[in-house]
Enzyme design. Structure first.
Site, short mmCIF file in Angstrom:
data_model
loop_
_atom_site.label_atom_id
_atom_site.label_comp_id
_atom_site.label_asym_id
_atom_site.label_seq_id
_atom_site.Cartn_x
_atom_site.Cartn_y
_atom_site.Cartn_z
N GLY A 88 0.85 -1.17 0.07
CA GLY A 88 -0.01 -0.11 -0.20
C GLY A 88 0.94 1.31 -0.12
N ALA A 89 1.81 1.41 -0.88
CA ALA A 89 2.81 2.31 -1.06
C ALA A 89 2.36 3.58 -1.94
CB ALA A 89 4.09 1.81 -1.40
N ARG A 105 -1.89 -0.96 -6.28
CA ARG A 105 -2.70 -1.47 -7.61
C ARG A 105 -2.34 -0.42 -8.40
NH1 ARG A 105 -8.57 -2.19 -4.80
NH2 ARG A 105 -7.54 -0.43 -3.62
N ARG A 106 -2.22 0.64 -7.84
CA ARG A 106 -1.97 1.69 -8.90
C ARG A 106 -0.49 1.95 -9.36
NH1 ARG A 106 -5.28 6.05 -5.28
NH2 ARG A 106 -4.31 4.77 -3.79
N TYR A 133 -15.18 -3.06 10.04
CA TYR A 133 -13.80 -2.45 9.91
C TYR A 133 -12.95 -2.70 11.23
CZ TYR A 133 -9.81 0.59 9.45
OH TYR A 133 -8.46 1.25 9.47
N LEU A 182 -6.92 9.10 14.03
CA LEU A 182 -7.08 9.52 12.79
C LEU A 182 -6.03 10.07 12.02
CD1 LEU A 182 -10.44 11.29 14.34
CD2 LEU A 182 -10.41 10.02 12.32
N VAL A 183 -5.63 9.72 10.86
CA VAL A 183 -4.83 10.22 10.08
C VAL A 183 -5.27 10.84 8.98
CG1 VAL A 183 -2.42 9.56 8.98
CG2 VAL A 183 -3.33 8.02 11.12
#
Ligand code: NDP
Ligand code: 8X3
Length: 252
Positions: A10-11, A35-36, A152, A184-185
């Site tokens: 997830g970078a 994925r991107r 979640y 929260l980020v």
């Protein structure tokens, strides 16, 4: 000189991207996933000179692809020293009775099973070498359950349990295992949770100073620079304005 190798899942945005850049600045060669692919390409351009970069584009839900790609890394990439299991998101925020099955599948398949598939591919090398450092990105949602967070929260409670289980099972091999559990980020997290609703996503971070992705990367850097006999096992980190999953001092 041979660098240590870090793998960050997830970078392509948020916490994972900040961790990837920080690790590269620390001198780690970097395997970055998401994925991107175009985002990974951009990341590669920002790395310091001399850092080797291996971008891998895949969905963590695709077990065969995860195991094929990460289980057969080129020999000069195979000895992964640091694994940051970060890929994940919330999908939706609503009561269990009206929850969408597709959202439940996404959260359990990505946040829990995806983390397991990645770990399955990387851990054998670590046990063989009797060394390694695994950092799982959990959440305050893995420590508390809040209204409408149901699935979640369940997925992040599972990440917390898996982190503790890994630390126990990998203890004979001297492998460090850490959980980081942020509140929260400000990242693309809420944009994904609210399915692209930018206005709603923005409201989550208004009226107080949320954590930044770099705050989490700084904790990763601190953890990785402890001496060999020290492991930060479990870190909960919140914005100062946040006291629990549901208590947030906002000036709106
Ligand atoms: P972002 O949405 O900014 O980043 C999520 C990352 O996960 C992206 O790089 C995305 O890459 C990757 N990802 C998501 N789904 C998949 C998939 N199916 N296959 C491969 N990669 C995937 O959010 P954050 O940076 O905030 O989230 C990172 C982690 O931090 C998550 O595990 C999240 O639960 C956790 N967290 C976040 C908090 C917050 O408030 N933001 C607080 C506590 C924990 P791509 O889309 O390119 O595949
Ligand atoms: C992300 C933080 O509070 O939205 O894990 O669950 S929260």
């Amino acid at each position: 000189m041979k660098h240590k190798i870090a793998l960050v899942t997830g970078a392509t945005s948020g916490i994972g991207r900040a961790c990837a850049l920080t690790l590269a600045k620390m001198g780690y060669d970097l395997i970055a996933t998401g994925r991107r692919g175009e985002r990974l390409e951009e990341l590669g351009k920002e790395l310091p000179e001399g850092i080797r970069f291996l971008p891998l584009v895949f969905d963590v839900r695709d077990r065969d692809q995860v195991l094929a790609l990460l289980g057969n890394l080129p020999s000069d990439w195979a000895a992964v020293d640091v694994l940051i299991n970060n890929a994940g998101n919330a999908h939706g925020l609503g009561p269990i009775q009206t929850g969408q099955v597709e959202d439940w599948d996404a959260m359990l398949d990505i946040n829990v099973k995806g983390l397991l598939y990645i770990s399955k591919a990387i851990i054998p090398g670590m046990t063989e070498r009797n060394s390694g450092h695994i950092i799982n990105i959990g959440s305050i949602a893995g420590k508390e359950v809040y209204p409408n967070g149901n699935v979640y929260c369940a997925s992040k409670h599972a990440v917390d349990a898996l982190t503790n289980g890994m630390r126990i099972d990998l203890n004979p091999f001297g492998i460090k295992v850490m959980g980081i559990h942020p509140g929260l980020v400000e990242t693309e997290f809420s944009l994904v949770r609210f399915k692209g609703d930018e206005k709603r996503a923005e409201t989550i971070y208004q009226g107080y100073a949320p954590l930044l992705a770099q705050d989490i990367a700084d904790i990763v850097e601190f953890a990785l620079t402890r001496p060999p006999h020290v492991v930060l096992a479990d870190v909960v980190v919140l914005p100062t304005a946040q006291a629990s999953a549901t208590v947030i001092k906002k000036n709106l």
